[in-house]
Design an enzyme around this catalytic site. Structure first.
Site, PDB file in Angstrom:
ATOM      1  N   LYS A 172    -141.943  44.884 -63.333  1.00 28.41           N
ATOM      2  CA  LYS A 172    -140.677  45.538 -63.654  1.00 28.41           C
ATOM      3  C   LYS A 172    -140.515  45.781 -65.156  1.00 28.41           C
ATOM      4  CE  LYS A 172    -137.807  42.423 -62.420  1.00 28.41           C
ATOM      5  NZ  LYS A 172    -137.461  41.690 -63.600  1.00 28.41           N
TER       6      LYS A 172
ATOM      7  N   ARG B 171    -128.710  41.127 -61.177  1.00 28.58           N
ATOM      8  CA  ARG B 171    -129.587  40.184 -60.496  1.00 28.58           C
ATOM      9  C   ARG B 171    -128.899  39.580 -59.281  1.00 28.58           C
ATOM     10  NH1 ARG B 171    -133.879  39.155 -64.336  1.00 28.58           N
ATOM     11  NH2 ARG B 171    -134.896  37.201 -63.887  1.00 28.58           N
TER      12      ARG B 171
ATOM     13  N   ARG C 249    -149.967  35.825 -67.330  1.00 29.05           N
ATOM     14  CA  ARG C 249    -149.154  36.666 -68.218  1.00 29.05           C
ATOM     15  C   ARG C 249    -148.928  36.021 -69.591  1.00 29.05           C
ATOM     16  NH1 ARG C 249    -143.341  38.855 -66.298  1.00 29.05           N
ATOM     17  NH2 ARG C 249    -142.640  36.714 -66.453  1.00 29.05           N
TER      18      ARG C 249
ATOM     19  N   ARG D 205    -144.909  32.340 -71.440  1.00 25.52           N
ATOM     20  CA  ARG D 205    -143.527  31.931 -71.219  1.00 25.52           C
ATOM     21  C   ARG D 205    -143.495  30.567 -70.548  1.00 25.52           C
ATOM     22  NH1 ARG D 205    -140.269  36.872 -68.560  1.00 25.52           N
ATOM     23  NH2 ARG D 205    -139.324  35.103 -67.495  1.00 25.52           N
TER      24      ARG D 205
ATOM     25  N   ARG E 145    -138.193  30.525 -59.449  1.00 23.24           N
ATOM     26  CA  ARG E 145    -137.718  31.881 -59.766  1.00 23.24           C
ATOM     27  C   ARG E 145    -137.912  32.826 -58.576  1.00 23.24           C
ATOM     28  NH1 ARG E 145    -141.226  33.056 -64.494  1.00 23.24           N
ATOM     29  NH2 ARG E 145    -140.252  35.094 -64.582  1.00 23.24           N
TER      30      ARG E 145
HETATM   31  P1  AMP Z   1    -136.757  37.647 -66.826  1.00 23.52           P
HETATM   32  O1  AMP Z   1    -137.404  37.882 -68.150  1.00 23.52           O
HETATM   33  O2  AMP Z   1    -136.054  38.880 -66.315  1.00 23.52           O
HETATM   34  O3  AMP Z   1    -137.708  37.052 -65.812  1.00 23.52           O
HETATM   35  O4  AMP Z   1    -135.608  36.569 -67.072  1.00 23.52           O
HETATM   36  C1  AMP Z   1    -135.894  35.269 -67.537  1.00 23.52           C
HETATM   37  C2  AMP Z   1    -134.730  34.334 -67.248  1.00 23.52           C
HETATM   38  O5  AMP Z   1    -133.558  34.815 -67.942  1.00 23.52           O
HETATM   39  C3  AMP Z   1    -134.319  34.258 -65.797  1.00 23.52           C
HETATM   40  O6  AMP Z   1    -135.101  33.314 -65.052  1.00 23.52           O
HETATM   41  C4  AMP Z   1    -132.861  33.818 -65.921  1.00 23.52           C
HETATM   42  O7  AMP Z   1    -132.755  32.435 -66.242  1.00 23.52           O
HETATM   43  C5  AMP Z   1    -132.395  34.612 -67.151  1.00 23.52           C
HETATM   44  N1  AMP Z   1    -131.873  35.940 -66.748  1.00 23.52           N
HETATM   45  C6  AMP Z   1    -132.394  37.164 -67.045  1.00 23.52           C
HETATM   46  N2  AMP Z   1    -131.643  38.150 -66.524  1.00 23.52           N
HETATM   47  C7  AMP Z   1    -130.622  37.538 -65.875  1.00 23.52           C
HETATM   48  C8  AMP Z   1    -129.510  38.008 -65.125  1.00 23.52           C
HETATM   49  N3  AMP Z   1    -129.300  39.320 -64.915  1.00 23.52           N
HETATM   50  N4  AMP Z   1    -128.649  37.082 -64.618  1.00 23.52           N
HETATM   51  C9  AMP Z   1    -128.816  35.766 -64.831  1.00 23.52           C
HETATM   52  N5  AMP Z   1    -129.860  35.253 -65.505  1.00 23.52           N
HETATM   53  C10 AMP Z   1    -130.754  36.127 -66.029  1.00 23.52           C
END
Ligand code: AMP
Length: 221
Positions: free
Chosen positions: A14, A89, A128, A161, A172
């Site tokens: 994504k 989300r 990654r 990460r 996740r």
């Molecule tokens: P991502 O990089 O999109 O995988 O996001 C990493 C982490 O950031 C997620 O596991 C959540 O803890 C937090 N996060 C990112 N986007 C959101 C969202 N829209 N709502 C809540 N938490 C978020």
């Protein structure tokens, strides 16, 4: 104005695709995960509020997330439309976004769901690495950097990460299927959803996404 949302499980590609499509169409790319990671790096109040949730692989509370994204969306560079990646989300966030965009001419026009098999998601997440400076994404198996540990684009340091560790990845994915996947039906009912297979080369997936977008929107950019 044209607004696109990218939905997909962690590891579906994504973020990479949102950034490639944004560059191709000259659109602003907003990643909620990147906004949280920047806040963490900078040690801001927002970063401190988000840290524990991010480490556990659960969602940051809606009030904090919605406020952060709405603030970013109110910046002048978003007026011509944006690509949202990682937000919304869950249904509460999707409804907050719909009501924020309720003025005439402002709406979510298209939702791209990038699909990938669960085994592939786990394989990709464990390989990654990211650039600390420009957030470029590398896969140590399929697309490693030219120089180990260094970003090809800006020379920044690459890191893995902490939430890409196997236990957090499982959490996740569970959160995605329980809280985010219902959005797919929400947007399907609104007639906005296009599903795209996430397998194949990055360029192939980008081509599939671009061909799901209406042609007139691409010509005017
Ligand atoms: P991502 O990089 O999109 O995988 O996001 C990493 C982490 O950031 C997620 O596991 C959540 O803890 C937090 N996060 C990112 N986007 C959101 C969202 N829209 N709502 C809540 N938490 C978020």
């Amino acid at each position: 104005m044209y607004n696109i949302v990218f939905v997909g499980a962690p590891g579906a590609g994504k973020g990479t695709q949102a950034s490639m499509v944004a560059r191709k169409l000259n659109m602003v790319h907003i990643s909620s995960g990147d906004l949280f990671r920047q806040a963490l790096e900078q040690g801001t109040e927002l970063g401190k509020q988000a840290k524990a949730c991010m480490e556990r692989g659960v969602l940051v509370p809606d009030e904090i997330t919605i406020q952060m994204v709405m603030e970013r969306l109110s910046a002048p560079d978003c007026e011509k439309g944006v690509i949202l990646d990682g937000f919304p989300r869950n249904l509460t966030q999707a409804e907050a976004l719909d009501s924020a965009l309720s003025e005439p001419g402002k709406t979510i026009d298209k939702v791209i769901h990038i699909k990938a098999a669960e085994a592939e998601l786990i394989r990709r997440l464990s390989a990654r690495w990211l650039c600390r400076q420009c957030q470029a994404v590398y896969n140590m198996v399929n697309s490693p950097p030219k120089v180990a540990g260094k970003c090809d684009k800006c020379g920044g340091e690459l890191y893995q990460r902490p939430d890409d560790k196997p236990e957090t990845v499982k959490k996740r994915l569970g959160v995605y299927f329980a809280e985010t996947a219902p959005l797919i039906d929400y947007y399907r009912r609104q007639g906005k959803l296009s599903e795209v297979a996430g397998e194949g080369s990055m360029e192939e997936v980008t081509r599939r996404i671009v061909s799901a977008l209406p042609e007139e929107k691409l010509v005017t950019r």
